[in-house]
Design an enzyme around this catalytic site. Structure first.
Site, PDB file in Angstrom:
ATOM      1  N   GLU A 223      20.348 -26.320   5.747  1.00  0.00           N
ATOM      2  CA  GLU A 223      19.516 -27.402   5.715  1.00  0.00           C
ATOM      3  C   GLU A 223      18.863 -27.417   7.538  1.00  0.00           C
ATOM      4  OE1 GLU A 223      18.592 -29.794   3.552  1.00  0.00           O
ATOM      5  OE2 GLU A 223      19.905 -29.406   2.096  1.00  0.00           O
ATOM      6  N   CYS A 257      16.903 -35.440  11.499  1.00  0.00           N
ATOM      7  CA  CYS A 257      16.107 -34.237  11.069  1.00  0.00           C
ATOM      8  C   CYS A 257      14.971 -34.638  10.386  1.00  0.00           C
ATOM      9  CB  CYS A 257      16.897 -33.530  10.254  1.00  0.00           C
ATOM     10  SG  CYS A 257      17.293 -34.167   8.837  1.00  0.00           S
TER      11      CYS A 257
HETATM   12  P1  NAD Z   1      23.148 -27.181  15.944  1.00  0.00           P
HETATM   13  O1  NAD Z   1      22.665 -26.275  15.064  1.00  0.00           O
HETATM   14  O2  NAD Z   1      23.074 -27.058  17.429  1.00  0.00           O
HETATM   15  O3  NAD Z   1      24.868 -27.296  15.301  1.00  0.00           O
HETATM   16  C1  NAD Z   1      24.911 -27.510  14.052  1.00  0.00           C
HETATM   17  C2  NAD Z   1      26.215 -26.973  13.932  1.00  0.00           C
HETATM   18  O4  NAD Z   1      26.177 -25.517  14.177  1.00  0.00           O
HETATM   19  C3  NAD Z   1      27.538 -27.496  14.732  1.00  0.00           C
HETATM   20  O5  NAD Z   1      28.651 -27.883  13.927  1.00  0.00           O
HETATM   21  C4  NAD Z   1      27.671 -26.346  15.828  1.00  0.00           C
HETATM   22  O6  NAD Z   1      29.089 -26.167  16.512  1.00  0.00           O
HETATM   23  C5  NAD Z   1      27.361 -25.053  15.164  1.00  0.00           C
HETATM   24  N1  NAD Z   1      26.647 -24.170  16.131  1.00  0.00           N
HETATM   25  C6  NAD Z   1      25.833 -24.348  17.062  1.00  0.00           C
HETATM   26  N2  NAD Z   1      25.579 -23.091  17.609  1.00  0.00           N
HETATM   27  C7  NAD Z   1      26.130 -22.200  16.811  1.00  0.00           C
HETATM   28  C8  NAD Z   1      26.338 -20.521  17.006  1.00  0.00           C
HETATM   29  N3  NAD Z   1      25.742 -20.043  17.735  1.00  0.00           N
HETATM   30  N4  NAD Z   1      26.975 -19.982  15.881  1.00  0.00           N
HETATM   31  C9  NAD Z   1      27.665 -20.700  15.066  1.00  0.00           C
HETATM   32  N5  NAD Z   1      27.633 -22.092  14.650  1.00  0.00           N
HETATM   33  C10 NAD Z   1      27.040 -22.678  15.712  1.00  0.00           C
HETATM   34  O7  NAD Z   1      22.447 -28.707  15.378  1.00  0.00           O
HETATM   35  P2  NAD Z   1      22.583 -29.763  16.117  1.00  0.00           P
HETATM   36  O8  NAD Z   1      22.294 -30.199  17.457  1.00  0.00           O
HETATM   37  O9  NAD Z   1      24.291 -30.308  15.754  1.00  0.00           O
HETATM   38  O10 NAD Z   1      21.637 -30.602  15.153  1.00  0.00           O
HETATM   39  C11 NAD Z   1      20.338 -30.995  15.311  1.00  0.00           C
HETATM   40  C12 NAD Z   1      19.429 -30.028  14.601  1.00  0.00           C
HETATM   41  O11 NAD Z   1      19.768 -29.977  13.243  1.00  0.00           O
HETATM   42  C13 NAD Z   1      18.066 -30.502  14.392  1.00  0.00           C
HETATM   43  O12 NAD Z   1      17.155 -29.342  14.626  1.00  0.00           O
HETATM   44  C14 NAD Z   1      18.032 -30.859  13.001  1.00  0.00           C
HETATM   45  O13 NAD Z   1      16.475 -31.154  12.946  1.00  0.00           O
HETATM   46  C15 NAD Z   1      18.777 -30.289  12.308  1.00  0.00           C
HETATM   47  N6  NAD Z   1      19.262 -31.135  11.430  1.00  0.00           N
HETATM   48  C16 NAD Z   1      18.840 -30.760  10.203  1.00  0.00           C
HETATM   49  C17 NAD Z   1      19.480 -31.737   9.000  1.00  0.00           C
HETATM   50  C18 NAD Z   1      19.091 -31.644   7.472  1.00  0.00           C
HETATM   51  O14 NAD Z   1      19.585 -32.052   6.735  1.00  0.00           O
HETATM   52  N7  NAD Z   1      17.973 -30.464   7.267  1.00  0.00           N
HETATM   53  C19 NAD Z   1      20.280 -32.602   9.243  1.00  0.00           C
HETATM   54  C20 NAD Z   1      20.526 -33.041  10.380  1.00  0.00           C
HETATM   55  C21 NAD Z   1      20.071 -32.258  11.328  1.00  0.00           C
END
Ligand code: NAD
Length: 478
Positions: A223, A257
């Site tokens: 997602e 998002c």
């Molecule tokens: P992120 O991808 O930075 O983090 C999400 C999760 O991934 C966190 O739990 C984090 O600890 C983990 N993570 C981060 N880097 C990682 C790595 N290198 N390896 C493994 N795991 C890792 O996202 P965010 O800043 O928490 O959220 C913002 C993003 O999420 C935006 O792009 C937004 O559009 C998207 N988002 C999508 C949805 C959806 O339902 N499609 C919902 C909310 C947010």
């Protein structure tokens, strides 16, 4: 239930997640054998706990990033409670064997789909709606009969602490375990051979998750995010558009998002739209939005700097501030901001904004807007404000997007009968309602031969002329 803190050394983290994973592997068949009634009871307990801790959740999210309690109710509590109600109501139906038709060539058989749990699954969640985006997929994974490891975001520690307490109270770690921590914990979790990984977050991190999943051939639901455009044509009801966009863009400070990332508005109605949306912002947040507690903050200084950087860069390239533009780094505050004349080669035009700045682009020809949208990655959301059936059809038939609202934004997420998710860069696979249940299930094909005579049994070697005729008949007629 166990938690792993980020201060724990990496090898201790590894040992701990491996220990829990093994426990869950050993327990998965027992959980898989649970009935719809057993799973409904678990969902009911989760439902009760979310309501019991509702106040604590609101306080946690206020502490994490000054999210207003009403927005917590709307964006975190209600999506989870309604998802639970929907799932418990439909669960027996979803779990039932689904009979499918039998082709003529297979007369004498009957077939059905048996939804079996994937096994031991991992949910990785972001920070922007921490309860909703952690417990939402959790509801689907429980409904499908899995053992589950959950890793919420490190950026909303207060929310994670309440979720930890809830899961601790309700479940044994051999069934559901919440593991806290940042990238290093995620990285260790991703090495384990989960049967499914449900990741919500940024597209770049989605690629890391998918690569790790490939090592174990784990299936994934990703997602993701990206830029979700809004189109306002000259037939649109501008009062509704202004009201709904002011809500959809600035709720949660634009950190959604499916937030309307930017707006394309027909040049004949652009000034009127801008006037109305500015009036709405004053109505919603007053003359000084920094003084109202209805207006959230950016989650942390890193993201504040990112969004402020986009703003400064656009300004330096000639963009115009139509509204707002006030920032305060000490509070991670960026006021509601509208910009026009934002150049195409700027971060604001090219990157997901995920913050409270709305670029507004004027257009003359709808096809030009469609071409511009199609020259970018497929968006997660695409919103249309129009009263012209022709224009609406032209946009829907000539663009691609995860989801679309006509004359509104965001609210498609709340209809649990709709699949939620993106396409390619904005996501792979779907969640919510049945689609969430399906993501955590394997639709197993089951075919039973019940007739003593089965025509395909005749078509074995040696391939005589008679058998060839039967094969020819099958190809031609069946
Ligand atoms: P992120 O991808 O930075 O983090 C999400 C999760 O991934 C966190 O739990 C984090 O600890 C983990 N993570 C981060 N880097 C990682 C790595 N290198 N390896 C493994 N795991 C890792 O996202 P965010 O800043 O928490 O959220 C913002 C993003 O999420 C935006 O792009 C937004 O559009 C998207 N988002 C999508 C949805 C959806 O339902 N499609 C919902 C909310 C947010």
């Amino acid at each position: 239930m166990t938690t792993v803190s980020t201060s724990t050394s990496l090898s201790a983290v590894r040992q701990e997640v491996e220990r829990i994973f093994k426990l869950q592997k050993a327990n998965q068949q027992k959980i898989a054998n649970t009935t719809a009634n057993d799973r409904r009871k678990k969902l009911d307990r989760l439902h009760k706990a979310v309501l019991k801790y509702r106040q604590e959740i609101k306080e946690a999210l206020y502490n994490d990033f000054r999210k207003h309690p009403a927005e917590v109710d709307l964006g975190d509590i209600y999506p989870v409670t309604s998802e639970i109600k929907h799932t418990r109501n439909y669960l027996s139906r979803w779990m039932r064997k689904k009979q499918v038709d039998t082709p003529m060539a297979q007369m004498g058989t009957s077939s059905y789909i048996h939804y079996e749990p994937k096994g031991v699954v991992l949910i990785i969640a972001p920070w922007n709606f921490p309860i909703n985006l952690t417990f939402g997929p959790l509801v689907s994974a429980i409904a499908a009969g899995n053992c589950i490891m959950v890793k919420p975001s490190e950026h909303t520690p207060h929310a994670s602490a309440v979720m930890k307490k809830i899961i601790n109270e309700l479940f044994d770690e051999s069934e559901i375990a919440l593991v806290e921590g940042g990238v290093e914990v995620s990285t260790e979790l991703l090495k384990l051979p989960f049967n499914h990984i449900f990741f919500t977050g940024a597209p770049e991190i989605g690629k890391i998750v998918m690569k790790a999943a490939a090592e174990n051939l784990a299936s994934v639901t990703l997602e993701l995010g990206g830029k979700s455009p809004t189109i306002i044509d000259k037939t649109a009801n501008l009062n509704d558009a202004a009201h709904r966009i002011a809500w959809g863009k600035w709720i949660n400070n634009g950190q959604v998002c499916i937030s309307p990332d930017h707006v394309f508005v027909h040049e004949e109605v652009a000034d009127k739209f801008l006037e109305k949306v500015k009036a709405k912002l004053k109505e919603f947040y007053g003359e000084d939005p920094s003084a109202t507690n209805s207006y959230n903050r950016i989650v942390n200084n890193k993201h504040f700097k990112r969004v402020e950087g986009y703003f400064e860069e656009a300004l330096s390239k000639g963009a115009n501030v139509e509204f707002g533009g006030k920032t305060d780094a000490s509070q991670d505050y960026i006021g509601p901001t509208i910009m026009t004349d934002v150049p195409e080669n700027s971060d604001l035009s090219e990157k997901e904004i995920f913050g409270p700045i709305l670029p507004v682009y004027k257009f003359k020809d709808l096809q030009e807007v469609i071409d511009r949208i199609n020259s970018n990655e497929k968006p997660l959301g695409l919103y249309i404000y129009s009263n012209s059936r022709k224009n609406i059809n032209q946009i829907i038939n000539n663009t691609r997007a995860g989801g679309t609202c006509i004359n509104h934004n965001l609210i498609h997420f709340l209809n649990h009968n709709l699949p939620f998710g993106g396409s390619n860069n904005s996501g792979i696979g779907k969640g919510n309602g049945f689609y969430g249940f399906e993501a955590f299930s394997n639709p197993r094909a089951v075919l039973k031969v019940w007739s003593p005579f089965f025509v395909l049994d005749l078509l074995t070697a040696p391939y005589t002329a008679f058998k060839q005729k039967l094969i020819d008949f099958t190809i031609k007629w069946l």
